[in-house]
Design an enzyme around this catalytic site. Structure first.
Site, PDB file in Angstrom:
ATOM      1  N   HIS A  91      -7.773  -6.803   3.049  1.00 42.67           N
ATOM      2  CA  HIS A  91      -8.983  -7.686   3.291  1.00 42.67           C
ATOM      3  C   HIS A  91      -9.592  -8.148   2.124  1.00 42.67           C
ATOM      4  O   HIS A  91      -9.667  -7.739   1.084  1.00 42.67           O
ATOM      5  CB  HIS A  91     -10.124  -6.961   4.053  1.00 42.67           C
ATOM      6  CG  HIS A  91      -9.766  -6.344   5.402  1.00 42.67           C
ATOM      7  ND1 HIS A  91      -9.194  -5.196   5.601  1.00 42.67           N
ATOM      8  CD2 HIS A  91      -9.915  -6.774   6.853  1.00 42.67           C
ATOM      9  CE1 HIS A  91      -9.126  -4.764   6.893  1.00 42.67           C
ATOM     10  NE2 HIS A  91      -9.235  -5.776   7.734  1.00 42.67           N
TER      11      HIS A  91
ATOM     12  N   ASP B 255     -12.031  -5.758   0.620  1.00 46.07           N
ATOM     13  CA  ASP B 255     -11.664  -4.579   0.336  1.00 46.07           C
ATOM     14  C   ASP B 255     -11.306  -4.652  -1.255  1.00 46.07           C
ATOM     15  O   ASP B 255     -11.382  -3.508  -1.818  1.00 46.07           O
ATOM     16  CB  ASP B 255     -10.290  -4.228   0.786  1.00 46.07           C
ATOM     17  CG  ASP B 255     -10.208  -4.217   2.328  1.00 46.07           C
ATOM     18  OD1 ASP B 255     -11.082  -4.061   3.044  1.00 46.07           O
ATOM     19  OD2 ASP B 255      -8.987  -4.187   2.834  1.00 46.07           O
TER      20      ASP B 255
HETATM   21  C1  XLS Z   1      -9.218  -2.692  13.115  1.00 51.81           C
HETATM   22  C2  XLS Z   1      -8.188  -3.418  12.884  1.00 51.81           C
HETATM   23  C3  XLS Z   1      -8.289  -3.992  11.518  1.00 51.81           C
HETATM   24  C4  XLS Z   1      -7.051  -4.800  11.300  1.00 51.81           C
HETATM   25  C5  XLS Z   1      -7.294  -5.899   9.819  1.00 51.81           C
HETATM   26  O1  XLS Z   1      -9.265  -1.808  14.320  1.00 51.81           O
HETATM   27  O2  XLS Z   1      -7.153  -2.602  12.905  1.00 51.81           O
HETATM   28  O3  XLS Z   1      -8.142  -2.809  10.573  1.00 51.81           O
HETATM   29  O4  XLS Z   1      -5.940  -4.242  11.076  1.00 51.81           O
HETATM   30  O5  XLS Z   1      -8.398  -6.698   9.773  1.00 51.81           O
END
Ligand code: XLS
Ligand code: CA
Ligand code: CA
Length: 447
Positions: A109, A112
């Protein structure tokens, strides 16, 4: 290419390149079943499985939960003088970890990897600086980007949603983030771009215009698609279904719901599904059900490989460890034609009390071994053909004669009804589920 990457400092000292040692090995830091170069069903294991490391769980999550403070004081964050330096150190730690493990891909992301700035322009500048460094690391190591995404759920401004926010200004701010995240993904040669609508849903219908929100979500996705294509993005857009959490009801509830949504808004050509095992469970489905449902309509794309806990019903994002489920998942992925742009992204986190530096390695090694076993078992099922033959025979009455005519749409309801009256009585055939479960167990035990 170096065996593994080390930046200005080695963050996992004492742990070298993880190697395949075979099922008899008792070295916790070795693969027992994942043998990257081994040919299975005409293809290398690594090309079937396309493992990716999730930046957010592995290098950002610190073990904090709603009841307690952080338990994983990451050295790459602790030793940094400011958030920009932390972003650089985190990148070093990430590439050291990924190359030691021998995974080929990663996912991130925007937030991140680079800190949010005082305004959208500053945030974008931070992301661009990180992107330039990440590009160098990718070139030096051969590690590739599976997909990028924007975090449209952590910041308080998204408490009422991002693309579905009732305030237009927030929708526009979300667009600034997505545009920058798409640019970063393109610059890094990302093979996909993911939308997970964590806050695209509602907590109460009493304050929600559901139709408007869904229209806005579709409009937002359309704009993002058009922008990315204009910038030359050739990859796939993924929607990641999840029924709830953090919202009470998420618009991207499950595979079938998302497929309907994409078709409804004319997005079916560019978007595929990124299916997460834990989200499938939360929707009340098996992981394999979600995969097969996506595949049946041509929407299979990528996978977030993890698991929940059958008892508590949360999105616990644990590392996959069930050979049984991995085998059924790999069988479904095979039926879908295997991965093209997608892969198996470990959207999984070590437990709050897993505090040894080696825990992160052991977690991924276990997950990769689990899917290597799943692949091996699925190949056995495919090669042997017993289960597929059973299924084919079960539907054989549609292969010829009246049944085939019906399947091709060549019978009217009157004609079908006439056949029904003429047929009289039918034979009853056993579904043989217990027998088939026994067959599956035989493949599983014959490791
Ligand atoms: C949350 C999601 C998230 C997505 C990416 O529950 O799994 O981590 O994979 O935004
Ligand atoms: Ca996920
Ligand atoms: Ca999850």
């Amino acid at each position: 290419m170096a065996d593994y990457f080390v930046g200005s400092k080695e963050y996992f000292p004492g742990i070298g390149k993880i190697k395949y040692e075979g099922p008899k090995s008792d070295n916790p830091l070795a693969y027992k079943y994942y043998d990257a170069e081994k040919i299975v069903g005409g293809k290398k294991m690594k090309d079937h499985l396309r493992f990716a490391i999730a930046y957010w769980h592995s290098f950002c999550a610190d073990g904090a939960d709603p009841f307690g403070a952080a338990t994983h004081p990451h050295p790459w964050i602790a030793d940094a003088k400011n958030p920009i330096e932390a972003s650089e150190h985190k990148l070093d730690a990430a590439f050291e970890f990924i190359t030691k493990l021998g995974a080929e891909f990663y996912c991130f992301h925007d937030r991140d990897v680079a800190p949010e700035g005082a305004n959208p322009a500053e945030s974008e500048k931070n992301l661009q600086a990180w992107t330039a460094r990440a590009k160098e690391r990718q070139q030096a190591t051969g590690v590739k980007l599976l997909w990028g995404t924007a975090n449209l759920f952590t910041h308080p401004r998204f408490m009422n949603g991002a693309a579905t926010n009732p305030e237009f200004g927030i929708v526009a701010l979300a667009a600034a983030q997505v545009k920058a995240a798409i640019d970063a993904t393109i610059a890094l040669g990302g093979q996909g771009y993911t939308f997970w609508g964590g806050r695209e849903g509602y907590m109460s219908l009493l304050n929600t215009d559901l139709k408007k929100e869904k229209d806005h979500l579709a409009q937002f996705l359309t704009l993002a698609r058009d922008y990315a294509r204009k910038q030359g993005f050739k990859g796939v857009f993924y929607i990641e279904p999840k029924p709830c959490e953090p919202t009470k009801h998420q618009y991207d509830y499950d595979s079938e719901t998302v497929i309907g949504f994409l078709r409804n808004y004319g997005l079916e050509k560019d978007f595929r599904l990124n299916i997460e095992a834990n989200h499938a469970e939360l929707a009340g489905h098996d992981f394999a059900h979600e995969l097969e449902t996506a595949a049946a309509s041509g929407f299979f794309g990528s996978v977030d490989a993890n698991r929940g806990d059958y008892i508590n019903g949360w999105d616990t994002d644990q590392f996959p460890s069930s050979y049984y489920e991995a085998a059924l998942a790999m069988l479904a992925i095979h039926k879908a034609g295997g991965f093209t742009t997608g892969g198996l992204n470990f959207d999984a986190k070590i437990r709050r009390n897993s505090i040894d530096p080696s825990d992160l390695f052991e977690a991924h090694i276990g997950g990769m071994d689990t899917f290597a076993v799943g692949l091996t078992v699925a190949q056995r099922i495919i090669q042997d053909g017993k289960i597929q033959k059973f299924i084919n025979d079960r539907y054989a009455s549609f292969d010829s004669g009246d049944g085939a005519q019906f399947a091709k749409g060549e019978l009217s309801l009157e004609a079908l009804a006439k056949l029904g009256s003429d047929y009289g009585s039918f034979g009853f055939t056993s579904g043989k589920q217990e027998y088939l479960e026994n067959v599956l167990n035989q493949y599983l035990l014959d490791l």
